[in-house]
Design a protein around this motif. Structure first.
Motif, PDB file in Angstrom:
ATOM      1  N   MET A   1      40.073 -61.453  17.960  1.00 34.66           N
ATOM      2  CA  MET A   1      40.842 -60.478  17.167  1.00 34.66           C
ATOM      3  C   MET A   1      42.272 -60.395  17.710  1.00 34.66           C
ATOM      4  N   THR A   2      43.250 -60.506  16.810  1.00 33.54           N
ATOM      5  CA  THR A   2      44.652 -60.501  17.207  1.00 33.54           C
ATOM      6  C   THR A   2      45.166 -59.085  17.414  1.00 33.54           C
ATOM      7  N   MET A   3      46.035 -58.935  18.372  1.00 30.55           N
ATOM      8  CA  MET A   3      46.636 -57.637  18.658  1.00 30.55           C
ATOM      9  C   MET A   3      47.377 -57.104  17.434  1.00 30.55           C
ATOM     10  N   THR A   4      47.272 -55.821  17.200  1.00 30.29           N
ATOM     11  CA  THR A   4      47.958 -55.176  16.077  1.00 30.29           C
ATOM     12  C   THR A   4      49.289 -54.586  16.551  1.00 30.29           C
ATOM     13  N   PRO A   5      50.227 -54.292  15.622  1.00 31.06           N
ATOM     14  CA  PRO A   5      51.488 -53.655  16.018  1.00 31.06           C
ATOM     15  C   PRO A   5      51.289 -52.330  16.754  1.00 31.06           C
ATOM     16  N   ASP A   6      50.300 -51.538  16.329  1.00 30.61           N
ATOM     17  CA  ASP A   6      50.034 -50.258  17.004  1.00 30.61           C
ATOM     18  C   ASP A   6      49.554 -50.479  18.434  1.00 30.61           C
ATOM     19  N   GLN A   7      48.722 -51.470  18.629  1.00 31.78           N
ATOM     20  CA  GLN A   7      48.248 -51.787  19.979  1.00 31.78           C
ATOM     21  C   GLN A   7      49.401 -52.285  20.853  1.00 31.78           C
ATOM     22  N   ALA A   8      50.298 -53.055  20.250  1.00 35.43           N
ATOM     23  CA  ALA A   8      51.458 -53.541  20.997  1.00 35.43           C
ATOM     24  C   ALA A   8      52.358 -52.385  21.426  1.00 35.43           C
ATOM     25  N   ALA A   9      52.522 -51.399  20.548  1.00 32.93           N
ATOM     26  CA  ALA A   9      53.342 -50.228  20.887  1.00 32.93           C
ATOM     27  C   ALA A   9      52.704 -49.447  22.034  1.00 32.93           C
ATOM     28  N   TRP A  10      51.369 -49.287  21.994  1.00 35.95           N
ATOM     29  CA  TRP A  10      50.675 -48.602  23.090  1.00 35.95           C
ATOM     30  C   TRP A  10      50.813 -49.394  24.389  1.00 35.95           C
ATOM     31  N   PHE A  11      50.694 -50.707  24.301  1.00 37.64           N
ATOM     32  CA  PHE A  11      50.812 -51.555  25.488  1.00 37.64           C
ATOM     33  C   PHE A  11      52.193 -51.390  26.118  1.00 37.64           C
ATOM     34  N   GLU A  12      53.239 -51.393  25.292  1.00 44.12           N
ATOM     35  CA  GLU A  12      54.607 -51.243  25.813  1.00 44.12           C
ATOM     36  C   GLU A  12      54.767 -49.920  26.546  1.00 44.12           C
ATOM     37  N   MET A 257      52.128 -70.384  31.345  1.00 44.53           N
ATOM     38  CA  MET A 257      53.264 -69.884  30.573  1.00 44.53           C
ATOM     39  C   MET A 257      52.800 -69.159  29.321  1.00 44.53           C
ATOM     40  N   VAL A 258      51.820 -69.703  28.630  1.00 43.80           N
ATOM     41  CA  VAL A 258      51.308 -69.051  27.428  1.00 43.80           C
ATOM     42  C   VAL A 258      50.755 -67.669  27.771  1.00 43.80           C
ATOM     43  N   ARG A 259      49.990 -67.589  28.856  1.00 46.60           N
ATOM     44  CA  ARG A 259      49.363 -66.312  29.226  1.00 46.60           C
ATOM     45  C   ARG A 259      50.400 -65.251  29.566  1.00 46.60           C
ATOM     46  N   ILE A 260      51.370 -65.604  30.385  1.00 44.61           N
ATOM     47  CA  ILE A 260      52.322 -64.578  30.814  1.00 44.61           C
ATOM     48  C   ILE A 260      53.340 -64.279  29.707  1.00 44.61           C
ATOM     49  N   ALA A 261      53.605 -65.246  28.829  1.00 43.16           N
ATOM     50  CA  ALA A 261      54.499 -64.983  27.696  1.00 43.16           C
ATOM     51  C   ALA A 261      53.864 -63.969  26.746  1.00 43.16           C
ATOM     52  N   LYS A 262      52.543 -64.030  26.584  1.00 40.61           N
ATOM     53  CA  LYS A 262      51.854 -63.047  25.742  1.00 40.61           C
ATOM     54  C   LYS A 262      51.956 -61.653  26.348  1.00 40.61           C
ATOM     55  N   VAL A 263      51.846 -61.575  27.680  1.00 39.18           N
ATOM     56  CA  VAL A 263      51.984 -60.266  28.340  1.00 39.18           C
ATOM     57  C   VAL A 263      53.398 -59.731  28.151  1.00 39.18           C
ATOM     58  N   ARG A 264      54.394 -60.604  28.308  1.00 40.71           N
ATOM     59  CA  ARG A 264      55.774 -60.152  28.142  1.00 40.71           C
ATOM     60  C   ARG A 264      56.025 -59.673  26.721  1.00 40.71           C
ATOM     61  N   ALA A 265      55.489 -60.400  25.754  1.00 38.77           N
ATOM     62  CA  ALA A 265      55.658 -59.979  24.357  1.00 38.77           C
ATOM     63  C   ALA A 265      55.074 -58.584  24.142  1.00 38.77           C
ATOM     64  N   ALA A 266      53.867 -58.366  24.648  1.00 36.35           N
ATOM     65  CA  ALA A 266      53.227 -57.054  24.490  1.00 36.35           C
ATOM     66  C   ALA A 266      54.000 -55.964  25.219  1.00 36.35           C
ATOM     67  N   SER A 267      54.559 -56.307  26.383  1.00 38.35           N
ATOM     68  CA  SER A 267      55.316 -55.309  27.148  1.00 38.35           C
ATOM     69  C   SER A 267      56.625 -54.937  26.460  1.00 38.35           C
ATOM     70  N   GLN A 268      57.054 -55.780  25.518  1.00 37.74           N
ATOM     71  CA  GLN A 268      58.250 -55.485  24.727  1.00 37.74           C
ATOM     72  C   GLN A 268      57.897 -54.826  23.393  1.00 37.74           C
ATOM     73  N   GLY A 269      56.594 -54.526  23.214  1.00 30.99           N
ATOM     74  CA  GLY A 269      56.165 -53.861  21.986  1.00 30.99           C
ATOM     75  C   GLY A 269      55.937 -54.797  20.820  1.00 30.99           C
ATOM     76  N   ARG A 270      55.776 -56.090  21.109  1.00 30.03           N
ATOM     77  CA  ARG A 270      55.517 -57.069  20.053  1.00 30.03           C
ATOM     78  C   ARG A 270      54.099 -57.614  20.169  1.00 30.03           C
ATOM     79  N   HIS A 271      53.482 -57.899  19.029  1.00 32.03           N
ATOM     80  CA  HIS A 271      52.149 -58.487  19.036  1.00 32.03           C
ATOM     81  C   HIS A 271      52.208 -60.002  18.850  1.00 32.03           C
ATOM     82  N   TYR A 272      53.385 -60.565  19.017  1.00 36.49           N
ATOM     83  CA  TYR A 272      53.585 -62.007  18.865  1.00 36.49           C
ATOM     84  C   TYR A 272      54.628 -62.477  19.877  1.00 36.49           C
ATOM     85  N   VAL A 273      54.534 -63.745  20.257  1.00 43.37           N
ATOM     86  CA  VAL A 273      55.432 -64.341  21.246  1.00 43.37           C
ATOM     87  C   VAL A 273      56.620 -64.971  20.527  1.00 43.37           C
TER      88      VAL A 273
END
Length: 323
Positions: A1-12, A257-273
């Motif tokens: 299941m792909t991360m949603t925008p709301d989940q990305a906002a909570w992650f940030e 790189m893929v793994r940590i780029a996904k974390v960085r994307a989520a930490s910026q409030g994005r659900h995509y890299v």
């Protein structure tokens, strides 16, 4: 299941709170704290190359306190044995059974201080746990749990009596970075609070270790488009074909790189890299993986030079506003 925008906002929001909390103990080093926290959420490990007294132990303790985890520190010395790290099985005369006594590696955050001072055999014992997330003693596996972050340090000044980490072992670290000395204003703040010898002890716990594991799973579900994955693969290939390198970025390095780029994307409030996530992380994630040609190194080429050249030679794909 792909991360949603709301989940990305909570992650940030959660990520920012965690960084803020750790930064209270490690003043003025938000970028480093963010990198180390990202490595933990990407379920990787960190190599710090720093002079003594820059706050490496404080970082480990503050991070452990913030996530309600445990921390341990091992001072690596030439006489350190693998069992001193992983633990040992001892015969209990009362119960007439062999019991496993856990070593310091069974901690949420493990500080492996001056890892290059231990023998290659002891280094390998730790690096095996880093890769497998478990210890096997007498054929019995023992899981170290989640989260599990190793912060290994090297002293770049004093190299006498050390064992250089082989390239294959360096490749197991997700990122390499350094804390460095604080600027003048931050140094004054640190000196003003000199009476508090353990600032990490007063930090509140903001999240549980099980919630950290959930955050790691959530970050892994961030979307990475085929164009971004192709970009990472092209960058890695360029480091391998660069005339100044003998060994470039491995497939393990590309996956990291893929793994940590996904974390960085989520930490910026994005659900995509996006490609900028990759560009920001190339240096800490890849420079320690490069082995330079001796002639190129003698002429002044550094891993950072190769990374910069690689970024210039490979055009980034057009970033999309959403996945």
């Amino acid at each position: 299941m792909t991360m949603t925008p709301d989940q990305a906002a909570w992650f940030e929001t959660t990520f920012t709170r965690l960084v803020d909390n750790v930064d209270r103990a490690l003043m003025g080093k938000r970028e480093v704290v963010s990198l180390v926290l990202s490595a933990m959420l990407a379920e990787g490990h960190v190599l710090l190359e720093d002079a003594p007294g820059t706050g490496k132990t404080s970082l480990a303790k503050a991070l452990a306190a913030t996530v309600q985890g445990t921390s341990a520190r091992i001072q690596f010395t030439p006489d350190l044995l693998p069992s001193d790290v992983t633990g040992v099985t001892i015969y209990d005369q009362a119960s007439h059974k062999f019991e496993f006594h856990r070593g310091p590696v069974f901690a949420s955050i493990l500080l492996a201080d001056e890892i290059n001072r231990a023998s290659p055999k002891t280094q390998s014992a730790l690096l095996e746990v880093m890769e497998e997330s478990r210890v096997t003693v007498d054929g019995v596996p023992h899981e170290v749990g989640r989260p599990f972050l190793v912060i290994a340090t090297q002293n770049p000044i004093e190299q006498a009596g050390t064992y250089k980490l082989p390239e294959a072992q360096l490749d197991r670290f997700l990122i390499k970075t350094s804390i460095g000395y604080p600027d003048l204003a931050i140094a004054e703040r640190i000196l003003a609070g000199a009476a508090d010898r353990n600032p990490s002890a007063s930090l509140p716990a903001l999240i549980t270790t099980s919630a950290v594991a959930d955050m790691a799973d959530l970050a892994a579900s961030a979307h990475a488009e085929p164009a971004v994955l192709r970009y990472i693969a092209q960058l890695a290939e360029a480091t391998r074909t660069d005339p100044s390198t003998r060994v470039g970025v491995s497939v393990r390095g590309s996956l990291a790189m893929v793994r940590i780029a996904k974390v960085r994307a989520a930490s910026q409030g994005r659900h995509y890299v996006v490609p900028d996530d990759v560009k920001e992380l190339v240096a800490p994630a890849w420079t320690h993986r490069l082995v330079l040609d001796p002639e190129a190194e003698f002429s002044g080429v550094t891993p950072a030079t190769v990374i910069a050249r690689t970024l210039e030679s490979i055009p980034a794909p057009q970033a999309r506003s959403a996945a």
